[in-house]
Design a protein around this motif. Structure first.
Motif, PDB file in Angstrom:
ATOM      1  N   UNK A 103       0.839  -1.204   0.000  1.00  0.00           N
ATOM      2  CA  UNK A 103       0.000   0.000   0.000  1.00  0.00           C
ATOM      3  C   UNK A 103       0.872   1.251   0.000  1.00  0.00           C
ATOM      4  N   UNK A 104       0.361   2.325  -0.548  1.00  0.00           N
ATOM      5  CA  UNK A 104       1.127   3.577  -0.565  1.00  0.00           C
ATOM      6  C   UNK A 104       0.552   4.606   0.411  1.00  0.00           C
ATOM      7  N   UNK A 105      -0.532   4.250   1.078  1.00  0.00           N
ATOM      8  CA  UNK A 105      -1.083   5.177   2.070  1.00  0.00           C
ATOM      9  C   UNK A 105      -0.992   4.563   3.461  1.00  0.00           C
ATOM     10  N   UNK A 106      -1.085   5.428   4.444  1.00  0.00           N
ATOM     11  CA  UNK A 106      -0.934   4.993   5.830  1.00  0.00           C
ATOM     12  C   UNK A 106      -2.308   4.606   6.372  1.00  0.00           C
ATOM     13  N   UNK A 107      -2.861   3.532   5.853  1.00  0.00           N
ATOM     14  CA  UNK A 107      -4.231   3.142   6.182  1.00  0.00           C
ATOM     15  C   UNK A 107      -4.185   2.115   7.312  1.00  0.00           C
ATOM     16  N   UNK A 108      -4.243   2.627   8.544  1.00  0.00           N
ATOM     17  CA  UNK A 108      -4.115   1.724   9.696  1.00  0.00           C
ATOM     18  C   UNK A 108      -5.221   0.673   9.711  1.00  0.00           C
ATOM     19  N   UNK A 109      -6.405   1.051   9.212  1.00  0.00           N
ATOM     20  CA  UNK A 109      -7.515   0.096   9.176  1.00  0.00           C
ATOM     21  C   UNK A 109      -7.173  -1.109   8.309  1.00  0.00           C
ATOM     22  N   UNK A 110      -6.581  -0.845   7.132  1.00  0.00           N
ATOM     23  CA  UNK A 110      -6.185  -1.935   6.231  1.00  0.00           C
ATOM     24  C   UNK A 110      -5.146  -2.822   6.905  1.00  0.00           C
ATOM     25  N   UNK A 111      -4.098  -2.197   7.451  1.00  0.00           N
ATOM     26  CA  UNK A 111      -3.034  -3.001   8.054  1.00  0.00           C
ATOM     27  C   UNK A 111      -3.573  -3.761   9.275  1.00  0.00           C
ATOM     28  N   UNK A 112      -4.474  -3.115  10.031  1.00  0.00           N
ATOM     29  CA  UNK A 112      -5.062  -3.766  11.205  1.00  0.00           C
ATOM     30  C   UNK A 112      -5.834  -5.029  10.853  1.00  0.00           C
ATOM     31  N   UNK A 113      -6.493  -5.009   9.699  1.00  0.00           N
ATOM     32  CA  UNK A 113      -7.233  -6.212   9.261  1.00  0.00           C
ATOM     33  C   UNK A 113      -6.302  -7.396   9.039  1.00  0.00           C
ATOM     34  N   UNK A 114      -5.037  -7.099   8.725  1.00  0.00           N
ATOM     35  CA  UNK A 114      -4.085  -8.169   8.420  1.00  0.00           C
ATOM     36  C   UNK A 114      -3.090  -8.411   9.549  1.00  0.00           C
ATOM     37  N   UNK A 115      -3.363  -7.821  10.725  1.00  0.00           N
ATOM     38  CA  UNK A 115      -2.505  -8.062  11.883  1.00  0.00           C
ATOM     39  C   UNK A 115      -2.437  -9.563  12.164  1.00  0.00           C
ATOM     40  N   UNK A 116      -1.241 -10.098  12.267  1.00  0.00           N
ATOM     41  CA  UNK A 116      -1.011 -11.534  12.524  1.00  0.00           C
ATOM     42  C   UNK A 116      -1.710 -12.418  11.487  1.00  0.00           C
ATOM     43  N   UNK A 117      -1.766 -11.946  10.247  1.00  0.00           N
ATOM     44  CA  UNK A 117      -2.541 -12.601   9.194  1.00  0.00           C
ATOM     45  C   UNK A 117      -2.408 -14.130   9.183  1.00  0.00           C
ATOM     46  N   UNK A 118      -1.171 -14.633   9.093  1.00  0.00           N
ATOM     47  CA  UNK A 118      -1.011 -16.078   8.879  1.00  0.00           C
ATOM     48  C   UNK A 118      -1.186 -16.884  10.159  1.00  0.00           C
ATOM     49  N   UNK A 119      -1.106 -16.215  11.316  1.00  0.00           N
ATOM     50  CA  UNK A 119      -1.423 -16.897  12.572  1.00  0.00           C
ATOM     51  C   UNK A 119      -2.940 -16.894  12.786  1.00  0.00           C
ATOM     52  N   UNK A 120      -3.580 -15.876  12.252  1.00  0.00           N
ATOM     53  CA  UNK A 120      -4.983 -15.600  12.532  1.00  0.00           C
ATOM     54  C   UNK A 120      -5.922 -16.286  11.549  1.00  0.00           C
ATOM     55  N   UNK A 121      -5.462 -16.390  10.283  1.00  0.00           N
ATOM     56  CA  UNK A 121      -6.307 -16.976   9.233  1.00  0.00           C
ATOM     57  C   UNK A 121      -5.566 -18.101   8.530  1.00  0.00           C
ATOM     58  N   UNK A 122      -6.313 -19.105   8.053  1.00  0.00           N
ATOM     59  CA  UNK A 122      -5.673 -20.167   7.285  1.00  0.00           C
ATOM     60  C   UNK A 122      -5.541 -19.731   5.825  1.00  0.00           C
ATOM     61  N   UNK A 123      -5.025 -20.646   4.979  1.00  0.00           N
ATOM     62  CA  UNK A 123      -4.734 -20.292   3.588  1.00  0.00           C
ATOM     63  C   UNK A 123      -5.998 -19.886   2.830  1.00  0.00           C
ATOM     64  N   UNK A 124      -7.176 -20.345   3.318  1.00  0.00           N
ATOM     65  CA  UNK A 124      -8.437 -19.979   2.659  1.00  0.00           C
ATOM     66  C   UNK A 124      -9.059 -18.724   3.264  1.00  0.00           C
ATOM     67  N   UNK A 125      -8.347 -18.102   4.207  1.00  0.00           N
ATOM     68  CA  UNK A 125      -8.876 -16.881   4.815  1.00  0.00           C
ATOM     69  C   UNK A 125      -9.843 -17.138   5.956  1.00  0.00           C
ATOM     70  N   UNK A 126      -9.960 -18.405   6.371  1.00  0.00           N
ATOM     71  CA  UNK A 126     -10.859 -18.721   7.492  1.00  0.00           C
ATOM     72  C   UNK A 126     -10.123 -18.517   8.817  1.00  0.00           C
ATOM     73  N   UNK A 127     -10.808 -17.937   9.819  1.00  0.00           N
ATOM     74  CA  UNK A 127     -10.144 -17.719  11.112  1.00  0.00           C
ATOM     75  C   UNK A 127      -9.686 -19.036  11.733  1.00  0.00           C
ATOM     76  N   UNK A 128      -8.457 -19.023  12.262  1.00  0.00           N
ATOM     77  CA  UNK A 128      -7.968 -20.190  12.994  1.00  0.00           C
ATOM     78  C   UNK A 128      -8.505 -20.075  14.424  1.00  0.00           C
ATOM     79  N   UNK A 129      -9.364 -21.040  14.842  1.00  0.00           N
ATOM     80  CA  UNK A 129     -10.034 -20.886  16.145  1.00  0.00           C
ATOM     81  C   UNK A 129      -9.065 -20.886  17.329  1.00  0.00           C
TER      82      UNK A 129
END
Lengths: 201, 459
Positions: free
Chosen positions: A33-59
């Motif tokens: 991203x080229x803008x400082x969009x904290x909301x966007x980055x926040x959605x991807x916080x801990x992305x690979x720990x938080x979601x699986x390869x299909x984007x489903x939350x890891x319980x």
């Protein structure tokens, strides 16, 4: 405008792992991203720990565990090692965290948190162990962080520690000032320094 | 009072010490790449500020650059936008920019030293943790965040708490097949990924002195992986000879006059460090990592620890390795040679020297990615490129490539890569990728045998 920070009372989100690197906090593929969009980055916080390869939350990941919430992330040792990406601090702030408690931080990431008004709180290993154990057993546990006093207290436990922050950054946090505001007032000093350098040849 | 090299350079750049706060440090050289700079330029625009000292800034894209068909537009529109934004920002603010396909361009930490844009005695920063690389030239170089990039653009300075000092001495002679990369991985394994946090490291000792300039750049590059704020090596004849071949360094009599001054850039006899550690070069073997941070490393013929390493069980489960086992003979899917760690001409020469008389193993996908166009041109001139191509290898176009799973070069989930890059974090080279960090020689041994192999058996 930057958010001032004075005191914060909040529940905690426990992530008791050492050496959480900034690639875990936000993987490189989200840094385009080229803008400082904290909301966007926040959605991807801990992305690979938080979601699986299909984007489903890891319980089993704490951000997906409904028992835990709050504005304070409680981590382990050497938090934020690796890449200098400030996007990691933006992601933490964008998710709504205002403080991170750890027994140590990697230098660059710590500075990035400070520059984004997320307070890095360094506590002793025993305090961190007690706090983590308590939060895991009783998710409703709250901490109170007082920046003027430089203390973190486990509410209702009479368990308190002092933390360090330099007087300059403390002033910035309390007043919502950033480093560039300050540096712009120092222009003459820089020009004087350059003149001295050039005189030396 | 005797002073360390770090103190001499740092103190000579302090504009002021903020009371009870950080130092305001003058910055001689700011490098920008496309990933960590757009928000800084956005900040300048928001504040209505110009760049304070445009001549101190050099910009080039590297992270998002594809390593094939750079003459075509970047396929990923978001990556393309970021690379375009750097070009636009440098034009708008009047900054030097080495764009895609520019023969001066490449990975910023390869280009800066090789062009002589980084010089002894400088303060150097970039929004990239591997800025520590430049310290090999005898300067104070460290990685910063984007707010700090904006700070330097706006004011020519950075506010920074002065780190503590640490000296790492490696004495003795390195064994056959042991490279600067192995020294670095050994030090990180000994000290841990947070072992030098808060410290600025000076590397010293006969083994360090004996390294080439390129080896020194590799060693300093990995300083951040032990948590150090930066790493540096006092400039000497090796440094000065290197600088005599750098196109953007001072030239001729001017350079020789500067060299006479730079000879003073060394730690005084009796200067005190906050911390000092010593190692013996003879104890260092070719190294590989077995886990998910660069501190989880061992001698290539060693066995994985069974205890005493934080996060060991999780790391081994991710890597698919067993505690107590060795790694020799483990099948390899990918080999990556490149990155700011090992993307210099000497690294490819070393790789080619081991490949000579052999061919790429059929089961291995190999990505050989020079760190700059200049490196690629040298490899072509020297015939190294032809020799590698004849052995079944392909040299790609310069960029950060498979180091970080950002551009198109990603290691697929579950695949094992022997990589000369700097980080083996979970998913670093792509989601689910498994990384074994190693030297170019060890990468070559894996590339021709298809399994993890001790390079000493093939030399």
């Amino acid at each position: 405008m930057k958010q001032k920070f004075e005191t914060l009372r909040s529940r905690c989100v426990p992530l008791p792992q050492d050496n959480i690197d900034t690639d875990q906090i936000i993987p490189a593929r989200y840094l385009k991203e080229t803008t400082r969009d904290e909301g966007f980055f926040g959605q991807h916080l801990f992305q690979d720990l938080r979601y699986d390869a299909d984007g489903q939350p890891r319980p089993d990941f704490v951000l997906n565990d409904p028992r835990f919430s709050g504005q304070v992330l409680v981590a382990g040792r050497n938090f934020g090692s690796g890449s200098s990406r400030e996007h990691a601090a933006w992601a933490i702030a964008g998710h709504g965290f205002r403080a991170v408690v750890a027994s140590s931080f990697a230098d660059i990431h710590k500075q990035n948190e400070l520059n984004n008004f997320v307070l890095p709180v360094v506590v002793s290993e025993p305090f961190l162990k007690r706090l983590t154990a308590l939060v895991l057993a009783h998710p409703e546990t709250e901490v109170e962080i007082s920046l003027p006093e430089q203390t973190i207290t486990i509410v209702g436990q009479d368990d308190r520690e002092h933390f360090d922050i330099n007087a300059y950054k403390k002033h910035c946090f309390l007043n919502g000032l950033d480093d560039i505001d300050y540096l712009l007032t120092c222009r003459q000093l820089v020009e004087d320094w350059e003149a001295r350098r050039d005189a030396k040849g | 009072m005797p002073k360390t090299l770090f103190e001499k350079i740092w103190e000579s750049h302090v504009v002021q010490s903020v009371p009870e706060g950080p130092d305001q440090l003058y910055i001689d050289r700011l490098y920008c790449h496309e990933v960590t700079s757009p928000q800084a330029f956005e900040g300048l625009r928001r504040r209505g500020l110009p760049v304070f000292r445009p001549a101190n800034v050099v910009c080039m894209p590297d992270h998002n650059i594809p390593t094939a068909h750079q003459e075509c537009p970047i396929a990923d529109p978001v990556a393309r936008r970021q690379v375009e934004a750097l070009a636009e920002n440098t034009q708008a603010f009047g900054l030097k920019h080495y764009g895609i396909l520019d023969e001066r361009s490449g990975i910023v930490h390869v280009v800066g030293p090789e062009r002589g844009l980084t010089l002894p005695g400088m303060t150097v920063v970039c929004g990239d943790s591997h800025t520590s690389t430049h310290g090999a030239m005898g300067c104070v170089a460290f990685g910063i965040g984007t707010s700090e990039v904006e700070m330097v653009l706006a004011s020519g300075c950075i506010l920074q708490a002065r780190p503590k000092t640490m000296r790492i001495v490696v004495d003795g002679e390195l064994g056959r097949g042991v490279t600067a990369k192995d020294v670095a991985l050994y030090l990180i394994a000994q000290l841990g990924t947070g072992g030098a946090t808060g410290h600025f490291v000076e590397y010293a000792g006969s083994a360090v002195r004996g390294l080439t300039m390129e080896g020194r750049l590799t060693l300093c590059n990995l300083s951040i992986e032990m948590g150090a704020r930066g790493g540096m090596i006092a400039p000497d004849e090796v440094t000065f000879e290197y600088l005599r071949h750098c196109p953007e360094a001072p030239q001729g009599a001017e350079l020789e006059a500067r060299i006479a001054q730079w000879r003073e850039l060394r730690t005084d006899e009796g200067a005190a460090f906050d911390r000092e550690v010593r190692f013996d070069a003879a104890d260092i073997a070719p190294m590989v990592t077995y886990g998910t941070n660069p501190g989880m490393g061992m001698a290539i013929d060693g066995t994985i620890p069974t205890e005493g390493v934080p996060g060991l069980a999780g790391a081994l489960s991710y890597m698919g390795f067993q505690a107590g086992a060795g790694l020799l003979g483990t099948p390899v899917d990918y080999v990556f040679v490149g990155a700011c760690t090992n993307g210099r001409v000497e690294d490819f020469r070393a790789f080619a020297s081991l490949v000579k008389g052999r061919r790429k193993a059929a089961n291995v996908t190999a990505w050989l990615v020079p760190g700059s166009w200049r490196v690629l041109a040298q490899l072509r001139e020297e015939g190294v490129a032809d020799a590698l191509e004849a052995a079944g290898f392909e040299l790609r176009q310069p960029g950060c490539s498979a180091c970080l799973g950002m551009n198109e070069d990603r290691v697929p989930a579950g695949k094992l890569a022997v990589s000369t890059s700097n980080r083996n974090f979970v998913g670093r080279q792509g989601p689910g990728s498994r990384t074994v960090l190693a030297s170019p020689l060890t990468a070559a041994a894996a590339a021709v045998t298809g399994v993890i192999t001790d390079p000493r058996t093939l030399l």
